[in-house]
Design an enzyme around this catalytic site. Structure first.
Site, PDB file in Angstrom:
ATOM      1  N   GLY A  50       0.781  -1.233   0.000  1.00 46.16           N
ATOM      2  CA  GLY A  50       0.000   0.000   0.000  1.00 46.16           C
ATOM      3  C   GLY A  50       0.808   1.276   0.000  1.00 46.16           C
ATOM      4  O   GLY A  50       0.308   2.348   0.306  1.00 46.16           O
ATOM      5  N   CYS A  51       2.082   1.163  -0.337  1.00 50.53           N
ATOM      6  CA  CYS A  51       2.883   2.374  -0.401  1.00 50.53           C
ATOM      7  C   CYS A  51       3.301   2.607  -1.847  1.00 50.53           C
ATOM      8  O   CYS A  51       3.620   1.664  -2.547  1.00 50.53           O
ATOM      9  CB  CYS A  51       4.142   2.241   0.435  1.00 50.53           C
ATOM     10  SG  CYS A  51       3.812   1.811   2.129  1.00 50.53           S
ATOM     11  N   GLN A  52       3.346   3.866  -2.246  1.00 46.95           N
ATOM     12  CA  GLN A  52       3.800   4.166  -3.601  1.00 46.95           C
ATOM     13  C   GLN A  52       5.303   3.935  -3.703  1.00 46.95           C
ATOM     14  O   GLN A  52       5.828   3.548  -4.716  1.00 46.95           O
ATOM     15  CB  GLN A  52       3.469   5.606  -3.947  1.00 46.95           C
ATOM     16  CG  GLN A  52       3.298   5.797  -5.430  1.00 46.95           C
ATOM     17  CD  GLN A  52       3.046   7.227  -5.772  1.00 46.95           C
ATOM     18  OE1 GLN A  52       3.971   8.008  -5.917  1.00 46.95           O
ATOM     19  NE2 GLN A  52       1.790   7.587  -5.888  1.00 46.95           N
ATOM     20  N   SER A  53       5.979   4.192  -2.573  1.00 43.72           N
ATOM     21  CA  SER A  53       7.393   3.852  -2.511  1.00 43.72           C
ATOM     22  C   SER A  53       7.493   2.549  -1.730  1.00 43.72           C
ATOM     23  O   SER A  53       6.615   2.229  -0.944  1.00 43.72           O
ATOM     24  CB  SER A  53       8.164   4.962  -1.809  1.00 43.72           C
ATOM     25  OG  SER A  53       7.528   5.315  -0.603  1.00 43.72           O
ATOM     26  N   ALA A 118      -0.382   7.957  -0.551  1.00 44.97           N
ATOM     27  CA  ALA A 118       0.424   6.907  -1.145  1.00 44.97           C
ATOM     28  C   ALA A 118       1.664   6.516  -0.352  1.00 44.97           C
ATOM     29  O   ALA A 118       2.228   5.471  -0.570  1.00 44.97           O
ATOM     30  CB  ALA A 118       0.817   7.306  -2.551  1.00 44.97           C
TER      31      ALA A 118
END
Lengths: 146, 405
Positions: A50-53, A118
């Site tokens: 669930g993280c963009q990074s 994000a």
């Protein structure tokens, strides 16, 4: 230092800057200072969804205390996770479960906490608490076993 | 020539400041802002003629129905569809594609059949087809892309077989900005009697869309990306297909006669408009089309070409910046990465400088995989943006560079 004292320290450090760029500079510096995570722990098992990074969070129990190591491919995210580690790492699972991480709100990162954001700050906090709950249960069952 | 200052004054949100900095809005690919003409049309609808359409015998319902059908006619004219029956109001591009994937699929797709899409598609033009393939045991084939982000048309031709039932491609790539040669794609499909759906979500607002000339079988788009209200969209479909396709959703307003034994359906376009539609949104969307018609689509194309050229040139000045999507035909979308800096860090810092970009995979993971990256920074511009704003982005990126050391 107590969890509370560390949170207050962080709030003071960020209070020195009212400009966002300076706060980010601080987060970047903190991120750069984070101890690198062992390559073998940078697998899917420790990847927070669930993280963009990408963020890897590795927990370790020693002397009944929970220690975290982490890494991210984005430097600001790394700064954020470094702050979390500074506050909660090395505490008992019970302390971590019961901690109110108010410093996030105070230093202006609250907007990053929204579930749709994000960078997954919320996911990181949740994962830390989940590890604490799991290790707490493990400790409890060990005690009961005795 | 467009009077940009005047145009900007018609978009109230563009005057705002974020974090004490003037807003630079480069996320038009995600959604565009609305001019007062659209805001007023929506407000006028709620203020002066709100009433459910096609239902009442009363005064307001008549006016509302008339406005709704007027909106359909305005959109028919804008895209140059032959008949009003071919314009179906939907909730947006995603809803339109799902509608075709379901209804067309129900009627024409069977086990072993093939559907062709491309590597460059938005998830909205991938997943509904994937689900259809699972449901019908059909096969999804994918047109490859070259390194510049353009489609390999020769490879596409080779994918076509006697089992191909439909081709679904985007008019313009949302992630890279590439304008696909849809007429050529359609020509090849049609010479094999295969219909084509064109995903116009990023095409309708940047070019002269003429579905008649394009000769597509379906053309779909969203209202909110073309300066209209959110939650609106259109499915254009050739009458012969829409007539034969079964309804997607069922319920009120799409029926002719209902008994507990059997229901017969309304004629087009109502067959595909079950329930209360977003009739106010439709009126707002028509106002948006009137607005851009007023500006002149050719003026918009010219303006956006200038913005694309300027921003590409300026971005290329930045050391270590790589642009993804360098095909000749593009809309003003520039997707790029900064060497050694995560796109998320770039986006976070730009945000605090008042600059809105999108970072990540842009709902198009397959094309990111194709390039071996996990995301880009996307600056998507439109006619109301300025070269001054591009300069602000460049300064912002230099600042990011400096901060990241």
């Amino acid at each position: 230092m107590t969890i509370d004292e560390i949170q207050k320290d962080i709030i003071e450090e960020f209070a020195l800057f009212d400009d966002w760029m300076e706060r980010y500079n601080l987060l970047i510096d903190i991120g750069k200072g984070l101890d690198p995570l062992d390559e073998k722990h940078k697998g899917n098992d420790y990847l927070i969804e669930g993280c963009q990074s990408k963020v890897w969070l590795y927990p370790e129990l020693a002397d009944n205390k929970l220690y975290f190591k982490a890494e991210s491919d984005a430097i600001i995210t790394k700064g954020i996770v470094a702050l979390l580690i500074r506050v909660v790492s090395g505490r008992t699972p019970e302390e971590i479960i019961n901690t109110d991480l108010y410093f996030i709100d105070e230093i202006g990162l609250k907007q990053n906490l929204s579930p749709t954001r994000a960078n997954g700050l919320l996911a990181m906090v949740k994962q830390m608490k989940l590890y604490a709950i799991a290790f707490n249960a493990k400790l409890k069952s060990a005690e009961d076993g005795n | 020539m467009l009077d940009i200052e005047k145009i900007r004054s018609q978009f109230p949100i563009l005057a705002m400041e974020v974090y004490g900095k003037p807003l630079v809005y480069f996320d038009n690919g995600a959604t565009t802002h609305k001019p007062v003409q659209v805001i007023n049309a929506v407000s006028d609808a709620y203020t002066n003629f709100n009433s459910n359409i096609h239902r009442g015998v009363h005064y307001l319902s008549d006016i509302s129905s008339e406005k709704y059908e007027g909106a359909r006619e305005a959109i028919r004219q804008f895209v140059n569809a032959g008949k009003r029956e071919e314009i179906i109001f939907t909730a947006g591009t995603t809803a339109s594609i799902n509608m075709v994937a379901f209804s067309f699929g129900e009627k024409y797709i069977g086990e072993g059949d093939e559907i062709i899409i491309s590597t460059i598609e938005h998830h909205a033009n991938i997943v509904p087809w994937q689900v259809l393939c699972e449901r019908k045991k059909a096969k999804l084939l994918v047109i490859p892309v070259f390194d510049d982000g353009s489609l390999d048309i020769e490879a596409y031709g080779k994918l076509i077989s006697d089992r191909t039932r439909i081709v679904a491609v985007s008019h313009v790539s949302n992630a890279l900005g590439t304008i696909n040669p849809v007429k050529e794609i359609i020509g090849i499909a049609h010479s094999n009697d295969i219909p084509v759906l064109v995903d116009g979500a990023q095409g309708i607002q940047h070019g002269d869309v003429d579905v008649n000339e394009m000769n597509c079988d379906f053309y779909v788009f969203s209202g909110h990306k073309v300066y209209g209200p959110t939650g609106t969209g259109v499915l254009y479909g050739k009458e012969k297909w829409l007539e034969e396709m079964p309804p997607y959703q069922t319920g009120g307003d799409m029926v002719d006669k209902v008994t507990f034994e059997k229901t017969t359906y309304s004629k087009l376009p109502f067959k595909f408009e079950a329930g209360t539609t977003n009739f106010v949104g439709a009126v707002g969307m028509a106002a948006a089309f009137n607005y851009i018609t007023g500006l002149g689509i050719d003026n918009i194309i010219q303006r956006e070409k200038e913005l694309l050229d300027y921003s590409t040139r300026r971005l290329e000045e930045i050391e270590g910046l790589k642009i993804y999507g360098t095909a000749k035909d593009k809309i003003p979308v520039i997707s790029f990465v900064l060497e050694d800096i995560h796109q998320y860090d770039v986006g976070m810092i730009l945000d605090k400088l008042g600059i809105a970009v999108r970072t990540g995979s842009h709902c198009a993971q397959p094309i990111m995989d194709r390039f071996g990256i996990d995301g880009t920074i996307r600056a998507s511009l439109c006619f109301y943006n300025t070269t001054g704003e591009v300069d602000a982005l460049i300064e912002g990126l230099l600042k990011v560079r400096e901060m990241m050391g």
